[in-house]
Design an enzyme around this catalytic site. Structure first.
Site: not given
Length: 268
Positions: A64, A73-75, A150, A152, A183, A201-202, A210-213
């Site tokens: 980060n 990280c998805g993105n 991660n 969320h 996150n 984001e954390r 945020c992809g995972t978000g």
């Protein structure tokens, strides 16, 4: 001296550093903070280091903006997948990338060897089936924790555009329930196929995407029967497509990634 590549995926930007050719001796957290600095460095939300893997085709380590290492990280993984293909490190349009959240399989949609979009198999989803009610300044916020590689938490709001993300985001990120921080996604349901999300984001702050978000927000919305199993996530930086495959409890994330520019760093 070393080379880098600046990339972005729906406005979430990263510096990519290839560590596969030569031994890399820098402190990765220190280097990340320098590279991500938008005034004195390259400027990015995070730094991704491409490494060799013993268990997959490639390995991703992502840090980060503040130098802390993230699980996934998805993105970022879509940016890295495009980088790998564009640099001809692999000829196939499907391959695997090792992360701290496990091995992720990616598939590139190509047109004349140009990457149009990348789909990431995010794997099985760990649902906690929890809800916390947190009081902040005499107002209650319902939040739903979920792991997408991660941590969320998802918070549904009526008007995400005018919500105080900068105020509430850091409070929830650092709340006592989350010793490793988390996150935070603020989500507005538009209809049963579309949601609108702002992300805190954390270790970074508010980001364009945020992809995972996006996955976390969609999964909670699906679980609560607020949307169908295919969701378009509208973020500040663009749109992502989330598909939940109920039969095997797997999410896939699809979206674009682009190269911004390449350069070299002589010294830090």
């Amino acid at each position: 001296m070393f080379s880098f590549c600046k990339m972005q995926a729906t406005g979430n930007d990263f510096v990519i550093v290839d560590c596969t050719e030569n031994e890399f001796e820098y402190s990765l957290p220190v280097l990340t903070k320098f590279l991500c600095d938008r005034h004195y460095g390259v400027g990015a939300d995070g730094t991704i280091f491409l490494e060799k893997s013993e268990t997959a085709d490639f390995k991703m380590r992502i840090f980060n903006h503040d130098g802390t290492e993230a699980e996934m990280c998805g993105n970022g993984i879509r940016c890295l997948a495009k980088y790998i293909f564009d640099k001809q490190k692999i000829q196939e349009n499907q391959f695997s990338i090792e992360t701290l959240a496990g091995i992720k399989n990616v598939k590139l949609e190509l047109e004349n060897q140009t990457v149009l979009s990348i789909t990431v198999n995010m794997g099985e989803i760990e649902m906690e089936h929890l809800k916390y009610v947190i009081e902040i300044e005499e107002k209650n916020y319902e939040i739903y924790p979920i792991l997408i590689g991660n941590p969320h938490v998802v918070c549904f709001v009526e008007d995400v555009e005018n919500f105080e993300v900068e105020k509430i985001g850091p409070i929830l990120e650092n709340y006592k329930y989350f010793p490793n921080r988390t996150n935070v996604e603020f989500v507005q349901i538009l209809d049963n196929e579309n949601i609108k999300v702002r992300v805190w984001e954390r270790g970074v702050g508010e980001t364009n995407s945020c992809g995972t978000g996006a996955c976390a927000s969609s999964m909670i919305a699906i679980q609560k029967k607020l949307t169908q199993n295919q969701v378009t996530v509208n973020l500040k930086g663009g749109k992502l497509q989330i598909n939940y495959h109920k039969a095997n409890n797997v999410l896939t994330l699809t979206g674009p990634a682009e190269t911004v520019f390449e350069g070299k760093i002589e010294k830090i």
